[in-house]
Scaffold this motif. Structure first.
Motif, short mmCIF file in Angstrom:
data_model
loop_
_atom_site.label_atom_id
_atom_site.label_comp_id
_atom_site.label_asym_id
_atom_site.label_seq_id
_atom_site.Cartn_x
_atom_site.Cartn_y
_atom_site.Cartn_z
N SER A 1 0.78 -1.37 0.04
CA SER A 1 0.25 0.39 -0.03
C SER A 1 0.72 1.10 -0.43
CB SER A 1 -0.78 0.46 1.06
OG SER A 1 -0.44 0.20 2.01
N ARG A 2 0.19 2.31 0.19
CA ARG A 2 0.97 3.95 0.01
C ARG A 2 1.45 4.00 1.77
NH1 ARG A 2 0.41 8.49 -3.25
NH2 ARG A 2 -1.55 7.13 -3.92
N GLY A 3 1.41 3.72 2.55
CA GLY A 3 1.48 3.63 3.88
C GLY A 3 2.63 2.77 3.82
N LEU A 4 2.21 1.56 3.47
CA LEU A 4 4.54 0.35 3.56
C LEU A 4 4.96 1.64 2.27
CD1 LEU A 4 2.37 -2.64 3.22
CD2 LEU A 4 3.40 -1.73 4.99
N LEU A 5 4.59 1.52 0.99
CA LEU A 5 5.52 1.95 0.38
C LEU A 5 5.94 3.61 0.78
CD1 LEU A 5 3.85 1.74 -2.28
CD2 LEU A 5 5.49 0.42 -2.51
N LEU B 1 12.31 -1.29 -4.07
CA LEU B 1 11.09 -2.50 -4.25
C LEU B 1 11.66 -3.13 -5.73
CD1 LEU B 1 8.51 -2.94 -2.94
CD2 LEU B 1 7.48 -1.67 -5.18
N ILE B 2 11.43 -4.57 -5.23
CA ILE B 2 11.69 -5.33 -6.21
C ILE B 2 10.07 -6.10 -6.38
CG2 ILE B 2 12.55 -7.22 -7.36
CD1 ILE B 2 14.88 -6.95 -5.86
N ASN B 3 9.39 -6.54 -7.65
CA ASN B 3 8.22 -7.04 -8.16
C ASN B 3 8.61 -7.84 -9.44
OD1 ASN B 3 5.39 -8.15 -7.88
ND2 ASN B 3 4.77 -6.35 -8.48
N THR B 4 8.11 -9.11 -8.29
CA THR B 4 8.39 -10.19 -9.45
C THR B 4 7.15 -11.36 -9.77
OG1 THR B 4 9.57 -12.07 -8.41
CG2 THR B 4 10.80 -10.62 -9.47
N SER B 5 6.51 -10.77 -8.41
CA SER B 5 4.60 -12.21 -8.28
C SER B 5 4.05 -10.74 -9.70
CB SER B 5 4.72 -10.70 -7.04
OG SER B 5 3.17 -11.60 -6.58
N ARG B 6 3.12 -10.20 -9.00
CA ARG B 6 2.04 -9.84 -10.17
C ARG B 6 2.12 -7.98 -9.60
NH1 ARG B 6 3.21 -13.86 -12.25
NH2 ARG B 6 1.32 -15.69 -12.85
N ARG C 1 13.57 3.33 -4.85
CA ARG C 1 14.24 2.59 -6.32
C ARG C 1 12.82 1.89 -6.53
NH1 ARG C 1 19.96 1.65 -6.83
NH2 ARG C 1 19.90 1.61 -4.37
N ALA C 2 13.02 1.42 -7.37
CA ALA C 2 11.99 -0.04 -7.76
C ALA C 2 12.57 -0.78 -8.61
CB ALA C 2 11.10 0.55 -7.88
N VAL C 3 12.58 -2.04 -8.91
CA VAL C 3 12.79 -2.93 -9.64
C VAL C 3 11.40 -3.90 -10.49
CG1 VAL C 3 14.27 -5.13 -11.12
CG2 VAL C 3 14.98 -3.39 -9.60
N LEU C 4 10.96 -3.88 -11.85
CA LEU C 4 9.74 -3.80 -12.33
C LEU C 4 9.51 -5.29 -13.25
CD1 LEU C 4 7.36 -0.54 -11.74
CD2 LEU C 4 8.19 -2.59 -9.97
N ASP C 5 8.92 -6.35 -12.65
CA ASP C 5 10.00 -7.17 -13.36
C ASP C 5 8.14 -7.05 -14.86
OD1 ASP C 5 10.35 -8.55 -15.97
OD2 ASP C 5 9.74 -10.88 -14.48
N VAL C 6 6.82 -6.75 -13.09
CA VAL C 6 5.59 -6.89 -13.55
C VAL C 6 5.07 -5.85 -13.17
CG1 VAL C 6 5.58 -9.65 -13.67
CG2 VAL C 6 5.20 -7.59 -11.16
N THR C 7 3.73 -5.53 -14.16
CA THR C 7 2.86 -4.11 -13.45
C THR C 7 1.57 -4.38 -13.29
OG1 THR C 7 3.81 -3.18 -16.46
CG2 THR C 7 4.83 -2.57 -14.30
#
Length: 342
Positions: free
Chosen positions: A235-239, A248-253, A272-278
């Motif tokens: 969520s916004r709060g966590l970010l 933040l790295i997201n390889t999930s969904r 920063r972010a690494v996004l393999d999924v959006t």
């Protein structure tokens, strides 16, 4: 696809997936190995269960070997497949084609999800290490300046010594990431409400709350499946609670993360972010994430591609051989675990 004469000593099997998937995943060697364990139905791979050849293959099939593009195996399909007893999937998630009707009938299911987890975990570990050294950003600056920086003046927060990595979900991939991180001088935290502190300790990590994971980690890697309960979980709060320059790295969904909130936080330059999924996987050309220099966006490439597809086929071939020999599956998918799987 090789055809075989009927052989009652081997279970009768049919291939069900898109023709593109079959061509990419099942090499001639893989097909030959499958034919050694089961009697493959002659004719083209099934991508539509309503055709005459498909119904003819289903009439005798005891085993379906499925892949990307397999249509749903619903009650109507099962009515045409009275002998069907098992499904072996040559990819990860079975949610798209193994229906409640399959579970109700007691069909055994296996998946190559464990094989697909490895390249995703490898990608994740690579990105953790690259982000710790700020490799991509520093390479970009080096290309622009054409001059080496003063390396002894590198800020003390750059590097991977005793960096804190937070893993969100002890999924197959999350656990594999934890395993691959063991040789490094990193502190690893885990949030998974279904993993006890003792289980986390056995994995070599410390269990923390969701809030604690984001507040304490230099890098948070998302491995939670997309379920109703996890949609927008990040969520916004966590970010906003992440450490300055956190990653933040997201390889999930993509939908596991509140994408609007992530975009806002990235545009402010906090993390920063690494996004393999959006969400969606192919962002519109005008989406503001494309213009965030602090976001690396890759085209959903972490999972099995290229020669890694052979690993999926090898696992499926081994599962078919085990099942045909009466030894059961080494990688079964259980109905009761579906609520926790991608």
């Amino acid at each position: 696809m090789p055809s075989t004469s009927p052989d009652r000593r081997r279970p009768r099997a049919a291939l069900a997936m898109s023709r593109e998937a079959a061509a990419a995943v099942l090499s001639p060697d893989s097909l030959a190995a499958l034919a050694a364990s089961c009697a493959l139905a002659p004719g083209p791979v099934i991508d539509d269960f309503t055709t005459g050849p498909a119904r003819a293959a289903l009439a005798d099939a005891e085993l379906l070997i499925t892949g990307w593009g397999c249509p749903p195996v619903h009650a109507g399909v099962l009515a045409d497949a009275p002998a069907l007893r098992a499904v072996v999937h040559t990819a990860g998630s079975v949610r798209g084609h193994v229906t409640e009707a399959c579970w109700d009938r007691g069909i055994e299911v296996s998946s190559a999800a464990a094989a697909n987890a490895l390249p995703v975990a490898e990608y994740t570990v690579a990105m953790i290490l690259l982000s710790g050294k700020r490799v991509l950003e520093r390479a970009r600056d080096f290309r622009a300046s054409r001059r080496r920086d003063a390396w002894l003046a590198t800020p003390p927060d750059v590097g991977n010594y005793r960096r804190t990595v937070g893993i969100l979900s002890a999924s197959l991939i999350g656990r594999r990431v934890i395993e691959l991180l063991r040789p490094y001088d990193l502190r690893v935290l885990l949030h998974d409400p279904y993993v006890s502190e003792a289980e986390a300790a056995a994995l070599g990590v410390r269990s923390v709350t969701l809030d604690g994971l984001f507040a304490e980690s230099d890098v948070v890697s998302v491995h939670a499946p997309l379920l109703p309960a996890t949609t927008g979980l990040v969520s916004r709060g966590l970010l906003s609670s992440m450490r300055p320059d956190g990653v933040l790295i997201n390889t999930s969904r993509g939908a596991v993360v509140d994408q609007d909130a992530l975009t806002d936080v990235l545009r402010r330059g906090r993390i920063r972010a690494v996004l393999d999924v959006t969400d969606p996987d192919a962002l519109p050309a005008g989406h503001p994430l494309w213009d965030c220099d602090n976001a690396l966006i890759t085209p959903h490439l972490a999972g099995s591609q290229g020669n890694e597809l052979r690993r999926l086929a090898d696992l499926a071939v081994a599962e078919v051989a085990r099942w045909a020999a009466g030894d059961g599956f080494a990688h079964p998918v259980r109905r009761e675990r579906l609520a926790f799987l991608a």
